[in-house]
Design an enzyme around this catalytic site. Structure first.
Site, PDB file in Angstrom:
ATOM      1  N   SER A 131     -21.847   3.101  29.446  1.00 25.56           N
ATOM      2  CA  SER A 131     -22.046   2.652  30.825  1.00 25.56           C
ATOM      3  C   SER A 131     -20.842   1.894  31.354  1.00 25.56           C
ATOM      4  O   SER A 131     -20.141   1.207  30.609  1.00 25.56           O
ATOM      5  CB  SER A 131     -23.272   1.746  30.909  1.00 25.56           C
ATOM      6  OG  SER A 131     -24.429   2.472  30.626  1.00 25.56           O
ATOM      7  N   GLU A 246     -31.305  10.121  20.913  1.00 25.44           N
ATOM      8  CA  GLU A 246     -31.828   8.814  21.304  1.00 25.44           C
ATOM      9  C   GLU A 246     -33.233   8.948  21.887  1.00 25.44           C
ATOM     10  O   GLU A 246     -34.106   8.146  21.625  1.00 25.44           O
ATOM     11  CB  GLU A 246     -30.882   8.190  22.329  1.00 25.44           C
ATOM     12  CG  GLU A 246     -31.106   6.714  22.548  1.00 25.44           C
ATOM     13  CD  GLU A 246     -30.072   6.115  23.517  1.00 25.44           C
ATOM     14  OE1 GLU A 246     -30.176   4.930  23.790  1.00 25.44           O
ATOM     15  OE2 GLU A 246     -29.186   6.849  23.989  1.00 25.44           O
TER      16      GLU A 246
END
Lengths: 396, 374
Positions: A131, A246
């Protein structure tokens, strides 16, 4: 995983073996930290990882040649479920479950030899540099630049929300090496030592009062080309490969069931002297509804595992599981807050002379509620998951 | 359309029930007068009888097909995809389980059901016995049951021949068989919210029902508990089937309906609601599919998990129905829309075989701290 081999595995005996190991070998102080909803960081994860490695159980999700256990998918699921049931800390998941599968799939022989042993032994701690301030849910908009100069990349830019960067030795990062016609093109994955010159970590204080996430700044950081995973500019595919790992993490509902049991005990304890309190019955009813919904997710997770075993496409199931399990965690967090809030909301932090003492008992439920808000934001926010689902459901 | 709900119990029974229910719904929707609707349901029941469905879960020695609850679930699932206004779960699943508690005394009735000559409705005291103002009460008079008050809202086949009444009399479970036309009992007829026929049984004041006692004692109590759980679980199966069909129809509607010069399916607010419906439906489907396997396996039923499933499916069905009505806009308010009939079927789920409050009370009384599988 052949059918005849599966038939010969005694899964219940396996579960008992894992349980016995967890209860006798995982240090009580680590398990207590999990039970008490304390922060679990490098120390807890890596201490436990070293013990698992010594047993030969360091990396069940890896192929045998790199130190995997050779278990089938059901055994791996039982392993995860049982460790969570026993309140063991999670394994260093960013290293073992995120970057390691990418290394194994796309890395060179040299990279595997260099990085995998440190991961499985719990010696080298990793963080994820994805991010950025302008690229959260819209990850492909990332701007951190890497310019190739000879045998090195010169990296400039910034990452944010980097979990555990302050404790990590290495980062796997997505950086931009070119601007293509699609913003998903021109993204490259680099493995960056955290002690690199020009790399700065700045803590972010989050609403839960804890320090888990960070900003990471790159100012002419030099990274050897040998630390690039796969081809230059092709990392979007590797990143997606990783994210798909994930999302299926939610198939393990043991943490949900543990939190359910813990919340139930806490409610009983919290209202011990007021058994007729109307709030107590209301909370107990909400716990029942949450429990029923958790059993649904558990069934979905089992279906996902069967789909993988039988090589059926997973389709939308991982998005559904992510949405459900993150929401359910937050439902339980809310029940925890509603049970303790009248006592702890006004006593979040000690500010007087006795600051060194432990905080108000039960304040961890408030911390947990705040911390848990992130569950529907990270790993593909709920809104992104719904976009993904809607695209499939409507066919466009 | 890119979404199609996969059947939980695929096979001939499911296919056959799906086809029959779809054909019935297409005709049912056009009928307004209750008499015309009742006549259609009677005709469809005859068709069902000719197909042999009443015999599906009746033991072979009683003249049945010797099937399981899973076979009943296949029929119920197929029917629910078109909100079939007939009590398949009750007549073919619950009634045979209740009669199992009567031992040999139930054999004749079971044979009649399998042969299609008996159409039996099940009146179960904890579910149907709580008429506000005149709750059902029972006592023994010598060896004969004496009943007062009423049992209401009993799901029943068209033109029922018998009522199977189960209740506790002075602490002892009892199973009564009351033939239609018994003048000691008066009837009132209704349609449920989803169009199914129901009947109220009025016993008056302290009515002595000689000749109706089929069985009494422990076995009846156990059979009643099992039948109630089966009924609640089959309601869950119907709920999941109705949700799947309703989601298909909602996606098709949003894809075709144009407003503001764009298909409704292009608006993110609506897309997210559909994604939420899908997730709720998938979760319920996974939960019920897994329980179907566990109920079919040898050994005791997972009673607590069955209770939790019904607790979850009731309010979830209501939310699902409300959201799909909203997504259809004004059309969602019309009776002629198949989707609104499915929504009404879903609204009924919460009140079948024990409402949310009664399930909560039962589960809490069982001390979840001790029993939770967590």
């Amino acid at each position: 995983m052949h059918a005849d081999r599966r038939a010969s595995i005694d899964y219940e005996a396996f579960r008992a073996e894992v349980r016995d190991f967890a209860l006798t070998q995982c240090p009580p102080e680590l398990r207590l930290a999990v039970t008490r909803l304390k922060k679990v960081g490098r120390h807890e994860m890596c201490t436990w990882q070293k013990i698992l490695y010594a047993k030969g159980w360091g990396a069940p999700n890896w192929p045998i040649e790199y130190g995997g256990t050779g278990w089938d998918l059901r055994q791996r699921h039982i392993f995860d479920e049982t460790l969570a049931e026993c309140d063991c800390p999670t394994q260093p998941y960013q290293a073992l479950r995120h970057i390691a599968p990418v290394l194994i799939e796309f890395g060179t022989v040299e990279q595997k030899a260099r990085f995998l042993p440190g991961i499985i032994r719990g010696e080298v701690h990793w963080c994820q540099g994805y991010s950025e301030p302008g690229a959260g849910s819209d990850l492909a908009s990332l701007k951190t630049q890497a310019e190739r100069v000879g045998d090195e990349y010169i990296v400039n830019g910034q990452k944010i929300w980097t979990t555990g960067a302050h404790e990590a030795d290495m980062m796997y990062a997505l950086v931009r090496t070119a601007r293509g016609t699609r913003k998903q093109d021109g993204i490259t994955m680099l493995l960056i030592p955290m002690d690199s010159v020009g790399l700065t970590v700045r803590p972010i204080r989050t609403i839960d009062g804890l320090h888990n996430v960070n900003e990471v700044f790159f100012d002419d950081v030099r990274v050897p080309v040998a630390n690039r995973i796969g081809e230059e500019g092709k990392a979007w595919a590797y990143g997606k490969f990783l994210l798909s790992h994930e999302r299926l993490g939610g198939a393990n509902v043991a943490p949900l069931l543990r939190l359910l049991a813990r919340t139930r005990r806490m409610v009983a304890e919290e209202f011990r002297d007021e058994p007729g309190h109307p709030q107590k019955a209301a909370l107990e009813r909400r716990l029942l509804h949450a429990e029923a919904e958790i059993y649904g997710v558990r069934a979905l997770g089992r279906r996902a595992i069967e789909d993988i075993v039988h090589k059926r496409p997973l389709g939308t199931i991982s998005s559904a599981i992510k949405l459900l399990s993150s929401n359910l965690m937050q439902t339980l967090d809310e029940i925890g807050l509603d049970a303790t809030g009248r006592r702890v909301a006004a006593r979040f932090r000690i500010t007087g002379d006795d600051r060194a003492n432990a905080g108000e008992p039960g304040v961890e439920w408030l911390t947990n509620f705040l911390h848990g808000r992130a569950r529907t934001i990270y790993g593909g926010s709920s809104e992104v998951q719904k976009n993904v689902l809607a695209r499939t459901l409507f066919g466009s | 359309m890119s979404f199609a709900a996969a059947p939980m119990v695929p096979g001939d029974l499911f296919d056959s029930a799906s086809r029959l229910a779809a054909a019935c719904d297409a005709r049912f929707a056009r009928l307004i007068e209750p008499e015309a609707r009742a006549a259609l349901l009677t005709e469809v029941w005859q068709e069902i009888t000719a197909l042999g469905w009443p015999a599906v879960a009746v033991a072979e020695e009683a003249g049945g097909a010797g099937g399981t609850l899973r076979d009943v679930a296949a029929l119920v699932e197929g029917g629910a995809r078109s909100a079939l206004a007939l009590p398949l779960a009750s007549a073919f699943g619950v009634v045979p389980l209740l009669l199992a508690g009567a031992g040999g005394a139930g054999g004749e009735v079971l044979a009649g059901i399998a042969a299609g000559t008996h159409r039996v409705a099940a009146a179960i005291a904890p579910v149907h016995g709580t008429a506000a103002g005149s709750p059902m009460a029972a006592r023994w008079s010598d060896a004969a049951p004496r009943l007062s008050g009423a049992m209401i809202g009993i799901d029943c086949p068209p033109d029922p021949t018998h009522f199977l009444v189960t209740c506790r009399i002075e602490g002892e479970a009892a199973l009564l068989l009351v033939p239609r036309g018994d003048d000691r009992v008066t009837l009132r007829h209704h349609e449920r919210i989803d169009g199914r026929p129901t009947i109220d049984l009025h016993f008056g004041e302290d009515r002595r029902l000689d000749g109706t006692l089929l069985a009494r004692g422990e076995a009846v109590g156990e059979a009643t508990a099992r039948a109630l759980r089966a009924g609640a679980f089959l309601a869950c199966v119907e709920a999941v089937a109705a949700m799947g069909a309703l989601l298909e129809q909602t996606i098709a509607y949003l894809s075709n309906r144009v407003q503001f010069d764009a298909p409704l399916a292009s608006f993110q607010a609506l897309r997210h609601k559909v994604a939420e419906l899908y997730v709720a439906q998938e979760n319920a489907r996974a939960l019920v599919t897994e329980l179907l396997d566990r109920v079919a396996a040898p050994g005791a039923w997972p009673d607590r998990d069955l209770d939790l499933a019904k607790l979850y499916l009731g309010p979830a069905s209501r939310r699902f129905a409300a959201t799909t009505i909203q997504l259809h806009g004004g059309m969602g308010m019309t009776e002629e829309l198949p989707a609104s009939r499915l929504a009404k079927r879903l609204l009924m789920v919460e009140f079948e075989y024990g409402d949310t409050a009664s399930h909560e009370a039962r589960l809490l009384a069982a001390d979840p701290l001790a029993e939770a599988s967590a």
